[in-house]
Design a protein around this motif. Structure first.
Motif, PDB file in Angstrom:
ATOM      1  N   PRO A 133       0.829  -1.216   0.000  1.00  0.00           N
ATOM      2  CA  PRO A 133       0.000   0.000   0.000  1.00  0.00           C
ATOM      3  C   PRO A 133       0.860   1.260   0.000  1.00  0.00           C
ATOM      4  O   PRO A 133       0.806   2.071   0.924  1.00  0.00           O
ATOM      5  N   THR A 134       1.656   1.408  -1.059  1.00  0.00           N
ATOM      6  CA  THR A 134       2.596   2.530  -1.119  1.00  0.00           C
ATOM      7  C   THR A 134       2.340   3.447  -2.307  1.00  0.00           C
ATOM      8  O   THR A 134       3.126   4.352  -2.561  1.00  0.00           O
ATOM      9  N   GLY A 135       1.251   3.214  -3.029  1.00  0.00           N
ATOM     10  CA  GLY A 135       0.957   4.075  -4.169  1.00  0.00           C
ATOM     11  C   GLY A 135      -0.192   3.520  -4.977  1.00  0.00           C
ATOM     12  O   GLY A 135      -0.745   2.459  -4.648  1.00  0.00           O
ATOM     13  N   PRO A 136      -0.563   4.215  -6.045  1.00  0.00           N
ATOM     14  CA  PRO A 136      -1.663   3.744  -6.893  1.00  0.00           C
ATOM     15  C   PRO A 136      -1.280   2.472  -7.632  1.00  0.00           C
ATOM     16  O   PRO A 136      -0.108   2.104  -7.711  1.00  0.00           O
ATOM     17  N   MET A 137      -2.269   1.788  -8.161  1.00  0.00           N
ATOM     18  CA  MET A 137      -2.035   0.584  -8.950  1.00  0.00           C
ATOM     19  C   MET A 137      -1.275   0.937 -10.226  1.00  0.00           C
ATOM     20  O   MET A 137      -1.588   1.926 -10.895  1.00  0.00           O
ATOM     21  N   HIS A 138      -0.289   0.114 -10.572  1.00  0.00           N
ATOM     22  CA  HIS A 138       0.366   0.286 -11.866  1.00  0.00           C
ATOM     23  C   HIS A 138       0.167  -0.983 -12.690  1.00  0.00           C
ATOM     24  O   HIS A 138      -0.394  -1.976 -12.213  1.00  0.00           O
ATOM     25  N   MET A 139       0.618  -0.981 -13.932  1.00  0.00           N
ATOM     26  CA  MET A 139       0.336  -2.091 -14.832  1.00  0.00           C
ATOM     27  C   MET A 139       1.033  -3.379 -14.403  1.00  0.00           C
ATOM     28  O   MET A 139       0.673  -4.459 -14.855  1.00  0.00           O
ATOM     29  N   GLY A 140       2.011  -3.267 -13.527  1.00  0.00           N
ATOM     30  CA  GLY A 140       2.619  -4.465 -12.976  1.00  0.00           C
ATOM     31  C   GLY A 140       1.656  -5.252 -12.107  1.00  0.00           C
ATOM     32  O   GLY A 140       1.810  -6.455 -11.909  1.00  0.00           O
ATOM     33  N   VAL A 168      -3.120  -6.697   3.023  1.00  0.00           N
ATOM     34  CA  VAL A 168      -2.448  -5.394   3.100  1.00  0.00           C
ATOM     35  C   VAL A 168      -1.133  -5.547   3.862  1.00  0.00           C
ATOM     36  O   VAL A 168      -1.124  -5.785   5.070  1.00  0.00           O
ATOM     37  N   ASN A 169      -0.030  -5.439   3.148  1.00  0.00           N
ATOM     38  CA  ASN A 169       1.303  -5.564   3.777  1.00  0.00           C
ATOM     39  C   ASN A 169       1.683  -4.243   4.443  1.00  0.00           C
ATOM     40  O   ASN A 169       2.486  -3.468   3.923  1.00  0.00           O
ATOM     41  N   ASP A 170       1.082  -4.015   5.616  1.00  0.00           N
ATOM     42  CA  ASP A 170       1.276  -2.726   6.290  1.00  0.00           C
ATOM     43  C   ASP A 170       2.127  -2.859   7.551  1.00  0.00           C
ATOM     44  O   ASP A 170       2.067  -2.011   8.444  1.00  0.00           O
ATOM     45  N   ALA A 171       2.945  -3.934   7.617  1.00  0.00           N
ATOM     46  CA  ALA A 171       3.782  -4.115   8.813  1.00  0.00           C
ATOM     47  C   ALA A 171       5.274  -4.115   8.478  1.00  0.00           C
ATOM     48  O   ALA A 171       6.100  -4.212   9.371  1.00  0.00           O
ATOM     49  N   GLY A 172       5.608  -3.971   7.215  1.00  0.00           N
ATOM     50  CA  GLY A 172       7.011  -4.047   6.810  1.00  0.00           C
ATOM     51  C   GLY A 172       7.686  -2.695   6.722  1.00  0.00           C
ATOM     52  O   GLY A 172       7.070  -1.643   6.923  1.00  0.00           O
ATOM     53  N   GLU A 262      -1.785  -6.952   7.698  1.00  0.00           N
ATOM     54  CA  GLU A 262      -0.669  -7.684   8.298  1.00  0.00           C
ATOM     55  C   GLU A 262      -0.370  -7.144   9.692  1.00  0.00           C
ATOM     56  O   GLU A 262      -0.074  -7.907  10.621  1.00  0.00           O
ATOM     57  N   ALA A 263      -0.453  -5.822   9.856  1.00  0.00           N
ATOM     58  CA  ALA A 263      -0.183  -5.214  11.160  1.00  0.00           C
ATOM     59  C   ALA A 263      -1.191  -5.702  12.207  1.00  0.00           C
ATOM     60  O   ALA A 263      -0.821  -6.036  13.339  1.00  0.00           O
ATOM     61  N   THR A 329       9.928 -13.135  10.153  1.00  0.00           N
ATOM     62  CA  THR A 329      10.349 -13.095   8.756  1.00  0.00           C
ATOM     63  C   THR A 329       9.097 -12.957   7.883  1.00  0.00           C
ATOM     64  O   THR A 329       7.970 -13.158   8.350  1.00  0.00           O
ATOM     65  N   TYR A 330       9.298 -12.621   6.604  1.00  0.00           N
ATOM     66  CA  TYR A 330       8.159 -12.586   5.686  1.00  0.00           C
ATOM     67  C   TYR A 330       7.443 -13.935   5.697  1.00  0.00           C
ATOM     68  O   TYR A 330       6.215 -14.013   5.693  1.00  0.00           O
ATOM     69  N   PHE A 331       8.240 -14.996   5.712  1.00  0.00           N
ATOM     70  CA  PHE A 331       7.660 -16.335   5.699  1.00  0.00           C
ATOM     71  C   PHE A 331       6.862 -16.595   6.973  1.00  0.00           C
ATOM     72  O   PHE A 331       5.764 -17.150   6.931  1.00  0.00           O
TER      73      PHE A 331
END
Length: 576
Positions: A133-140, A168-172, A262-263, A329-331
């Motif tokens: 959640p760091t910006g708008p959606m891009h084509m990636g 939502v990866n909001d804990a990294g 995630e948080a 860890t991410y895992f």
């Protein structure tokens, strides 16, 4: 019941008759028996492997069993011929009345033609997009978003209950970087001239977030220590980014049922619970990782960490669930997240970018361990999309922070073009998205070709009125000839295609099928260019016109049904 399951039931009944006659022993497993179109249409309309599947467990010869089964199948209403091919395949030819009945079944079922109960209400959690959640959606992000959403619709159409989830990866660390980037925009909004240093997010999309914080808090946090403002700015920035992300996804017609944080997952102690569960089963232990292969770095030290025994489940080594500083860890965090998902779903599907291929084994192993192997878990990898304009690579957008936004692409070519195009190749195959080609009016553009078929169907009733053709109240489908019934045979494959695509988790199969159906429809239409008697509208023969319109309407219905699964609208007129 549509044609293929109906004939599967006929085969079942024929096998029961052989059991009753003593030709076959009772209780043989029949799940591997298939009924499908033969590869060579000259062999007939349907083919079954029943004799091949059952011969060995029955202790008999496949060819002999096929001959016996053929005798029973020849008695089935609608079967005009039965033949045995090769070592024991059985081919069935069906009479024209059977295909006309299926055409009527398409009309009767309408929007439900192809809908299945194969999923038996099984709950499937599909997690897709889940971009940081760091910006708008891009084509990636676009291809995975479309594949996940179309797969969700496909599984629903095939009888599953589906939960669409965004993690939502909001804990990294990336959200701390986001908060610091917003803090600069906050200071900028208060009149400071700022430079965005390397490592922070430079996109202008953060300007309004900084302005909103400046309006709310004034200069309170300009000179304050980072630990005073970072948690607040992180929370506000993530919330603002999710608003952007949801708006971008809405442009594609994508709406999730659930946004999991995630948080919040970590605050609720879910990773600790997952670790405790795995330790209780001996699947997490405290151990030391092997030294890195090759030249060992000077600063490497053996550290005891909690390790998951992923090597027991096909991974090449055991994996740490915590870092040496005590953070997950991410895992470890992903393991807990999947543990949570499995509590409310029978099956799990993750849509990931191909760059995550290296972590598939370990997370599959973790889910298998956590659920005792009871929860089916699939990871679908999606390759990146290369953006082109008339064959040339597309330049990036400085305004957005060096990427092409999904919103810009949708606004240029339209939601339906984007969605359909993303499903024109298997998800794990490379894809080029050329702005010029995806809007091209040609047979080589599947989006246009399928939409054009539907528009042609829609035009027929208007043109019949314009031509003064008064259609009879009753339609006589016996007037349809061989070429028309060949198109019905293709149409009748839609229900089995839906079930096969759902079972394989491959929504692109719907796009492939629609292209083939459209191609056969266009071929039938084009016959009228050379032979006026083959046209759909025959002014002097209202009965034949009515029968052909009935066929066209059925094809249009199937195109609509397939496009609906893909999340694409069926156009009634082509522009341009």
């Amino acid at each position: 019941m549509t044609l293929y399951p109906r004939f599967a039931a006929h085969i079942d009944s024929a096998l029961d008759a052989l059991v009753a006659a003593g030709t076959l022993p009772a209780g043989l497993e029949r799940r591997a028996i298939t009924i499908e179109p033969p590869r060579d249409a000259s062999h007939g309309d349907l083919a079954t492997n029943a004799a091949m599947v059952l011969a060995k467990p029955a202790g008999t010869n496949p060819r002999a069993l096929a001959e016996a089964l053929s005798g029973e199948l020849a008695k089935v209403a609608g079967v005009s011929a039965v033949s045995v091919a090769g070592p024991g395949f059985i081919n069935l030819s069906l009479d024209d009345a059977t295909w006309r009945d299926e055409l009527s079944a398409i009309a009767d079922a309408g929007a439900d033609y192809g809908r299945s109960t194969a999923g038996q209400g099984v709950t499937v959690n599909i997690e897709y997009v889940s971009a940081n959640p760091t910006g708008p959606m891009h084509m990636g992000h676009c291809r995975g978003a479309v594949v996940g959403d179309a797969l969700a619709s496909l599984l629903e159409f095939a009888g599953h209950k589906v939960i669409r989830e965004y993690y939502v990866n909001d804990a990294g660390g990336q959200v701390d970087v986001l908060a610091r980037s917003v803090h600069l925009r906050y200071r900028e909004a208060l009149g400071e001239t700022v430079e965005i240093p390397e490592g922070l997010y430079p996109g202008d999309y953060l300007v309004p977030v900084g302005q909103a914080l400046a309006a709310e808090f004034g200069d309170r946090y300009v000179a304050a220590p980072e630990d005073e403002w970072l948690p607040l700015f992180r929370t506000r920035a993530v919330a603002a980014m999710l608003v952007l992300i949801k708006a971008d996804l809405a442009l594609l017609g994508i709406h999730h049922d659930l946004f999991s944080s995630e948080a919040e997952l970590q605050a609720a102690g879910k990773p600790e619970a997952a670790e405790a569960e795995l330790r209780s089963r001996g699947l997490v232990y405290d151990g030391v990782l092997e030294a890195p292969k090759g030249e060992t770095p000077e600063d490497w030290e053996p550290v005891e960490l909690p390790l998951f025994r992923s090597s027991q489940f096909g991974d090449d080594q055991d994996r740490p669930i915590k870092k040496s500083n005590g953070q997950w860890t991410y895992f470890g965090a992903d393991l807990a997240y999947h543990f949570q998902k499995a509590e409310s779903a029978d099956q799990l599907i993750d849509i990931w970018g191909a760059d995550h291929a290296g972590t598939v084994k370990r997370i599959v192993a973790a889910v298998q361990a956590l659920t005792g192997g009871k929860t089916r878990f699939d990871v679908k990898l999606v390759q990146m999309v290369r953006l082109l304009r008339a064959g040339e690579p597309v330049k990036m957008s400085k305004r957005s922070g060096n990427f092409v936004t999904l919103a810009d692409v949708v606004r240029e070519v339209g939601k339906d073009v984007v969605r359909f195009t993303m499903l024109t190749r298997k998800a794990d195959a490379q894809m080029d998205f050329d702005f010029a080609k995806v809007v091209e009016a040609s047979k080589d553009n599947p989006v246009f070709y399928v939409q054009y078929a539907h528009a042609r169907v829609h035009s027929l009733h208007r043109r019949a009125v314009e031509a003064g053709i008064v259609l009879p109240e009753t339609v006589d489908l016996s007037q349809l000839g061989t070429a028309e019934l060949a198109l019905v045979k293709r149409a009748a494959q839609f229900p089995r295609l839906v079930e096969a695509a759902a079972a394989a988790r491959e929504p692109h199969r719907i796009a492939f099928y629609l292209y083939d159906l459209a191609a056969e429809f266009h071929a039938l239409w084009n016959m009228g260019n050379d032979d006026p008697s083959r046209r759909f509208l025959i002014a002097e023969d209202a009965g034949l016109t009515a029968a052909r319109l009935f066929l066209a309407d059925a094809i249009g219905q199937i195109i609509r049904n397939g496009l609906a699964v893909m999340g694409v609208a069926a156009v009634e007129e082509m522009g341009g």
